[in-house]
Scaffold this active site. Structure first.
Site, mmCIF file in Angstrom:
data_model
loop_
_atom_site.group_PDB
_atom_site.id
_atom_site.type_symbol
_atom_site.label_atom_id
_atom_site.label_comp_id
_atom_site.label_asym_id
_atom_site.label_seq_id
_atom_site.Cartn_x
_atom_site.Cartn_y
_atom_site.Cartn_z
ATOM 1 N N ALA A 85 -3.799 -7.867 -0.532
ATOM 2 C CA ALA A 85 -3.332 -8.622 0.621
ATOM 3 C C ALA A 85 -2.947 -10.028 0.167
ATOM 4 O O ALA A 85 -3.330 -10.474 -0.916
ATOM 5 C CB ALA A 85 -4.428 -8.683 1.685
ATOM 6 N N GLY A 130 -5.699 -4.375 -0.915
ATOM 7 C CA GLY A 130 -4.707 -3.746 -0.053
ATOM 8 C C GLY A 130 -3.742 -2.861 -0.803
ATOM 9 O O GLY A 130 -3.193 -1.903 -0.242
ATOM 10 N N GLU A 133 -5.488 0.403 -1.196
ATOM 11 C CA GLU A 133 -5.536 1.040 0.123
ATOM 12 C C GLU A 133 -4.176 1.607 0.513
ATOM 13 O O GLU A 133 -4.091 2.684 1.116
ATOM 14 C CB GLU A 133 -6.019 0.013 1.154
ATOM 15 C CG GLU A 133 -7.490 -0.343 0.957
ATOM 16 C CD GLU A 133 -7.909 -1.587 1.710
ATOM 17 O OE1 GLU A 133 -8.911 -1.521 2.436
ATOM 18 O OE2 GLU A 133 -7.234 -2.629 1.579
ATOM 19 N N GLU A 153 -12.749 -7.011 -2.674
ATOM 20 C CA GLU A 153 -12.851 -7.912 -1.523
ATOM 21 C C GLU A 153 -14.180 -8.659 -1.441
ATOM 22 O O GLU A 153 -14.239 -9.787 -0.930
ATOM 23 C CB GLU A 153 -12.617 -7.127 -0.223
ATOM 24 C CG GLU A 153 -11.182 -6.693 0.013
ATOM 25 C CD GLU A 153 -10.832 -5.362 -0.617
ATOM 26 O OE1 GLU A 153 -9.739 -4.837 -0.345
ATOM 27 O OE2 GLU A 153 -11.668 -4.830 -1.387
#
Length: 280
Positions: A85, A130, A133, A153
Site C-alpha cells: 500500500a 498489499g 494481497e 504490516e
C-alpha cells in the site's frame, strides 16, 4: 462495443494496458514508488476489473462477450510487482478515509477473484503487504526468481487489511500464515512455492510472462462457461466442510448438462475433433 474494446480505449495514469490474442496484460506503473497501491492505482484497477466483470454476458446482438479470455497482472520497472500500500499517502488519512480506501481495495480483490476468466499474477520482484494481497486474489501466482513475498504490516503498527488475514491462511494454512503475519518476515520465491503460495518459479521476467501467457492459452482452449463455473464452485466450496462442498460441486456439475458448451464438448470428444465452444 466489446469489453476488450472498452479497455483499449481507457486512459490510465498509473496502469499500462495491452490486449493481445484475447489476453489482457495489466501492468501497475509507478516504478518511482515500486508500484505502491495509491488511491489512484486502486481506482484505475477498479475501473478495469469492473469492466471485466461483464465478460460472458450477451452483447448488443445477443452473443456472449468473451473478447478477453484471461488476464495477466504484473508490475513495471523490474524491481517490484507491487511493493505494498502507499504508506506515504495512507499515514495522513483519517479513520474514515482509510476505511473507504481499504473497502475499495478489498472489493477490488473480490472482483479479481470472481472474474469468469483466469487471472495470473506474474510477480516480478517485491510483492509485499498489499502487493501480496493483490496477488492472492488471482487464480495463479507465478514468480520470477528475484520475487519476494511478505505481510510486513506489523512493523508499521498495522495488520494486513486487503485480505491477507483471510487469504494467506487459505493458501498456506493457519500455522504458516500466523508465522508470516506475526513476524512480518519476507520470503523468497522458492520458499513461497514450497509452502504453496506460488505455483511456479521462472528464471526471469521474460520466462515469467511467457509461462503466464501459455497457461492462459491452455485455459482459453477450454469451454469458457465451464471455466467460469469451475471458478465459482472452487470459491464457494473452499471454506466448507467436505459434505457441504461436495453438494456445491454436485449442483454445479449437474447445471452444466444441457448447456451448448457441454453439448459441443462431449460431441467433439466422441467425434475425435477439436471443440468449437460457443461460450454458452
Amino acid at each position: 462495443m466489446s469489453v476488450a474494446a472498452h479497455i483499449e480505449n481507457l486512459e490510465c495514469a498509473t496502469l499500462e494496458l495491452e490486449v493481445r490474442d484475447a489476453v489482457l496484460t495489466v501492468r501497475v506503473h509507478r516504478p518511482e514508488a515500486l508500484n505502491a497501491l495509491s488511491p489512484e492505482v486502486i481506482a484505475e484497477l477498479r475501473e478495469v476489473f469492473d469492466l471485466l466483470r461483464s465478460l460472458g454476458r450477451a452483447d448488443a446482438v445477443g452473443d456472449p462477450d468473451w473478447s478477453i479470455r484471461g488476464v495477466i497482472l504484473t508490475g513495471s520497472g523490474g524491481r517490484a510487482f507491487v511493493a505494498g500500500a502507499d504508506i506515504t499517502r495512507m499515514r495522513d488519512m483519517s479513520r474514515e478515509e482509510v476505511r473507504a480506501y481499504t473497502r475499495d481495495a478489498q472489493e477490488l480483490t473480490v472482483w479479481i477473484e470472481t472474474l469468469p476468466v483466469p487471472v495470473v499474477a506474474a510477480v516480478n520482484g517485491f510483492a509485499l503487504g498489499g502487493g501480496c494481497e493483490l496477488a492472492m486474489a488471482c487464480d495463479m501466482i507465478y514468480a520470477s526468481e528475484n520475487a519476494a513475498f511478505g505481510q510486513p504490516e506489523v512493523a508499521l503498527g498495522l495488520i494486513p487489511g486487503f485480505g491477507g488475514c483471510v487469504r494467506l491462511q487459505q493458501y498456506v494454512g493457519i500455522a504458516a500464515a500466523r508465522e508470516l503475519i506475526l513476524t512480518g518476515r519476507r520470503i523468497p520465491a522458492e520458499e513461497a512455492q514450497r509452502i504453496g503460495l506460488v505455483s511456479r518459479v521462472l528464471p526471469d521476467t521474460g520466462a515469467l510472462m511467457g509461462a503466464a501467457r501459455e497457461s492462459i492459452a491452455l485455459v482459453a482452449a477450454q469451454s469458457p462457461t465451464a471455466v467460469a463455473a469451475a471458478k465459482r464452485a472452487i470459491r464457494a466450496a473452499q471454506a466448507l466442510p467436505t459434505d457441504a462442498g461436495l453438494q456445491i460441486e454436485l449442483e454445479a456439475f449437474a447445471d452444466r448438462f444441457g448447456t451448448p458448451d457441454m453439448t459441443e464438448g462431449t460431441a467433439a470428444f466422441v467425434e475425435k475433433r477439436t471443440p468449437r465452444f460457443p461460450g454458452l
